[in-house]
Enzyme design. Structure first.
Site, mmCIF file in Angstrom:
data_model
loop_
_atom_site.group_PDB
_atom_site.id
_atom_site.type_symbol
_atom_site.label_atom_id
_atom_site.label_comp_id
_atom_site.label_asym_id
_atom_site.label_seq_id
_atom_site.Cartn_x
_atom_site.Cartn_y
_atom_site.Cartn_z
ATOM 1 N N GLY A 12 -50.320 -38.037 29.300
ATOM 2 C CA GLY A 12 -50.383 -38.213 27.851
ATOM 3 C C GLY A 12 -51.349 -37.289 27.132
ATOM 4 O O GLY A 12 -51.714 -37.536 25.978
ATOM 5 N N ARG A 91 -37.755 -37.823 32.168
ATOM 6 C CA ARG A 91 -36.421 -38.353 32.451
ATOM 7 C C ARG A 91 -35.386 -37.400 31.870
ATOM 8 O O ARG A 91 -35.565 -36.888 30.754
ATOM 9 C CB ARG A 91 -36.215 -39.724 31.787
ATOM 10 C CG ARG A 91 -37.162 -40.804 32.244
ATOM 11 C CD ARG A 91 -36.957 -41.250 33.661
ATOM 12 N NE ARG A 91 -35.600 -41.739 33.923
ATOM 13 C CZ ARG A 91 -35.127 -41.943 35.146
ATOM 14 N NH1 ARG A 91 -35.873 -41.695 36.206
ATOM 15 N NH2 ARG A 91 -33.912 -42.395 35.308
ATOM 16 N N ASN A 107 -39.445 -31.131 22.397
ATOM 17 C CA ASN A 107 -39.987 -31.249 23.751
ATOM 18 C C ASN A 107 -40.955 -30.105 23.986
ATOM 19 O O ASN A 107 -40.845 -29.058 23.347
ATOM 20 C CB ASN A 107 -38.848 -31.171 24.775
ATOM 21 C CG ASN A 107 -39.336 -31.338 26.211
ATOM 22 O OD1 ASN A 107 -40.184 -32.193 26.494
ATOM 23 N ND2 ASN A 107 -38.831 -30.514 27.113
ATOM 24 N N HIS A 109 -42.348 -27.742 27.180
ATOM 25 C CA HIS A 109 -41.998 -27.409 28.564
ATOM 26 C C HIS A 109 -42.966 -26.352 29.087
ATOM 27 O O HIS A 109 -43.262 -25.381 28.381
ATOM 28 C CB HIS A 109 -40.549 -26.877 28.628
ATOM 29 C CG HIS A 109 -40.152 -26.503 30.018
ATOM 30 N ND1 HIS A 109 -39.767 -27.441 30.950
ATOM 31 C CD2 HIS A 109 -40.104 -25.308 30.640
ATOM 32 C CE1 HIS A 109 -39.499 -26.825 32.092
ATOM 33 N NE2 HIS A 109 -39.694 -25.531 31.938
ATOM 34 N N SER A 136 -43.632 -23.715 26.060
ATOM 35 C CA SER A 136 -42.709 -23.583 24.932
ATOM 36 C C SER A 136 -42.450 -24.948 24.299
ATOM 37 O O SER A 136 -42.257 -25.938 25.010
ATOM 38 C CB SER A 136 -41.355 -23.038 25.402
ATOM 39 O OG SER A 136 -41.493 -21.838 26.140
ATOM 40 N N THR A 141 -31.612 -30.175 23.012
ATOM 41 C CA THR A 141 -30.153 -30.166 22.937
ATOM 42 C C THR A 141 -29.620 -30.640 24.293
ATOM 43 O O THR A 141 -30.404 -30.928 25.206
ATOM 44 C CB THR A 141 -29.616 -28.749 22.628
ATOM 45 O OG1 THR A 141 -29.970 -27.883 23.710
ATOM 46 C CG2 THR A 141 -30.188 -28.218 21.324
ATOM 47 N N ASP A 145 -33.764 -28.225 28.943
ATOM 48 C CA ASP A 145 -34.774 -27.201 28.608
ATOM 49 C C ASP A 145 -34.134 -25.967 27.966
ATOM 50 O O ASP A 145 -34.686 -24.867 28.050
ATOM 51 C CB ASP A 145 -35.582 -26.788 29.853
ATOM 52 C CG ASP A 145 -36.307 -27.959 30.485
ATOM 53 O OD1 ASP A 145 -36.727 -28.856 29.741
ATOM 54 O OD2 ASP A 145 -36.432 -27.986 31.723
ATOM 55 N N GLN A 171 -51.978 -25.984 30.028
ATOM 56 C CA GLN A 171 -52.140 -27.201 29.222
ATOM 57 C C GLN A 171 -53.056 -26.977 28.026
ATOM 58 O O GLN A 171 -52.828 -27.557 26.961
ATOM 59 C CB GLN A 171 -52.648 -28.345 30.100
ATOM 60 C CG GLN A 171 -51.518 -28.944 30.935
ATOM 61 C CD GLN A 171 -51.479 -30.450 30.873
ATOM 62 O OE1 GLN A 171 -52.516 -31.102 30.735
ATOM 63 N NE2 GLN A 171 -50.292 -31.021 30.992
ATOM 64 N N GLU A 174 -50.814 -25.676 25.597
ATOM 65 C CA GLU A 174 -49.896 -26.733 25.124
ATOM 66 C C GLU A 174 -50.538 -27.572 24.035
ATOM 67 O O GLU A 174 -49.875 -27.937 23.049
ATOM 68 C CB GLU A 174 -49.487 -27.645 26.288
ATOM 69 C CG GLU A 174 -48.591 -26.973 27.307
ATOM 70 C CD GLU A 174 -48.072 -27.941 28.352
ATOM 71 O OE1 GLU A 174 -48.581 -29.076 28.447
ATOM 72 O OE2 GLU A 174 -47.134 -27.561 29.067
HETATM 73 C C1 GAR Z 1 -47.016 -31.026 30.356
HETATM 74 O O1 GAR Z 1 -47.585 -29.907 31.008
HETATM 75 C C2 GAR Z 1 -45.615 -30.745 29.937
HETATM 76 O O2 GAR Z 1 -45.394 -29.404 29.602
HETATM 77 C C3 GAR Z 1 -44.837 -31.113 31.163
HETATM 78 O O3 GAR Z 1 -45.490 -32.224 31.700
HETATM 79 C C4 GAR Z 1 -46.861 -32.182 31.342
HETATM 80 C C5 GAR Z 1 -47.229 -33.494 30.726
HETATM 81 O O4 GAR Z 1 -48.617 -33.589 30.537
HETATM 82 N N1 GAR Z 1 -43.480 -31.417 30.849
HETATM 83 C C6 GAR Z 1 -42.466 -31.195 31.655
HETATM 84 O O5 GAR Z 1 -42.581 -30.721 32.752
HETATM 85 C C7 GAR Z 1 -41.123 -31.574 31.073
HETATM 86 N N2 GAR Z 1 -40.076 -31.306 32.012
HETATM 87 P P1 GAR Z 1 -49.206 -34.733 29.601
HETATM 88 O O6 GAR Z 1 -48.593 -36.057 30.047
HETATM 89 O O7 GAR Z 1 -50.698 -34.693 29.878
HETATM 90 O O8 GAR Z 1 -48.881 -34.400 28.194
#
Ligand code: GAR
Length: 210
Positions: A12, A91, A107, A109, A136, A141, A145, A171, A174
């Site tokens: 999270g 999921r 989303n 990714h 990204s 859609t 991804d 991260q 992100e």
């Molecule tokens: C993030 O790095 C996100 O990009 C990735 O999971 C992590 C979640 O971290 N998402 C995926 O791989 C989607 N297929 P978080 O729970 O700390 O936000």
């Protein structure tokens, strides 16, 4: 303010970056629910610390993807969201679920899409000897991804990088990317038109870079 429902499965940290950006006033919006498919997700405790309401829709309690997605959509729609944010929601979603939220679901990714869709991106990028990696934000859609990318941020890969070290640096990026993209959406600057993301009236044929 625009109503945001966040879907999580794990840590999270991306959800929390958005929640903090709202608290600072950098993003207009109100997180009306944080919904996890995993009861033990640490994201739920993070939401609690921000005083945000949480719900669990445990996918293991449903007979299949259709049943789970139907139940999940009912819970989401009860909150009347303007935007659904997938923040580490692990999921695969059914086409009817995706279609229902088309143009109002984002989303994040961990790769420079369209490179490296799917799982284990950090290890795969390293195994391929890539020089650059990143994250990204994209509209969701039917294509996994594969929706139009709105915003990307890159990191340089070092010779001594490991998947874990790389994941940490990605991260950090992100946590800047996602609040920015959400801010664009909730302020009405960003929308989906056909298979194109539009920012300030201009099609993002190449994604914005952080
Ligand atoms: C993030 O790095 C996100 O990009 C990735 O999971 C992590 C979640 O971290 N998402 C995926 O791989 C989607 N297929 P978080 O729970 O700390 O936000």
């Amino acid at each position: 303010p625009p109503r945001i429902v966040v879907l999580v499965s794990g840590e999270g940290s991306n959800f929390e970056a958005i929640a903090e950006a709202i608290e600072r006033g950098d993003v207009v919006g109100r997180i009306v629910a944080v919904i996890s498919n995993r009861p033990q997700a640490r994201a739920l405790a993070r939401a609690g610390r921000h005083g945000l309401p949480t719900e669990v829709v445990d996918h293991t309690a449903y007979s299949g993807r259709e049943a789970f997605d139907t139940a999940l959509a009912m819970r989401i729609d009860a909150h009347g969201p303007d935007l659904v944010v997938l923040a580490g929601f692990m999921r695969i979603l059914t086409p009817s679920f995706v279609d229902h939220y088309l143009g109002r679901m984002l989303n994040i990714h961990p790769s420079l899409l369209p490179a490296y869709p799917g799982l284990d991106t950090h290890a795969r990028v390293l195994a391929d000897g890539m020089a650059r990696h990143g994250a990204s934000v994209h509209f969701v859609t039917r294509e996994l991804d594969g929706g139009p990318v709105v915003l990307q941020g890159a990191v340089r890969i070092g010779i001594d990088d490991t998947p874990a070290r790389l994941a940490k640096r990605v991260q950090v990026i992100e946590h800047r990317l996602y609040p920015q993209a959400v801010a664009w959406f909730t302020s009405g600057r960003l929308h989906l038109s056909g298979h194109r993301a539009i920012l300030d009236g201009i099609p993002l044929d190449t994604p914005r870079q952080l």
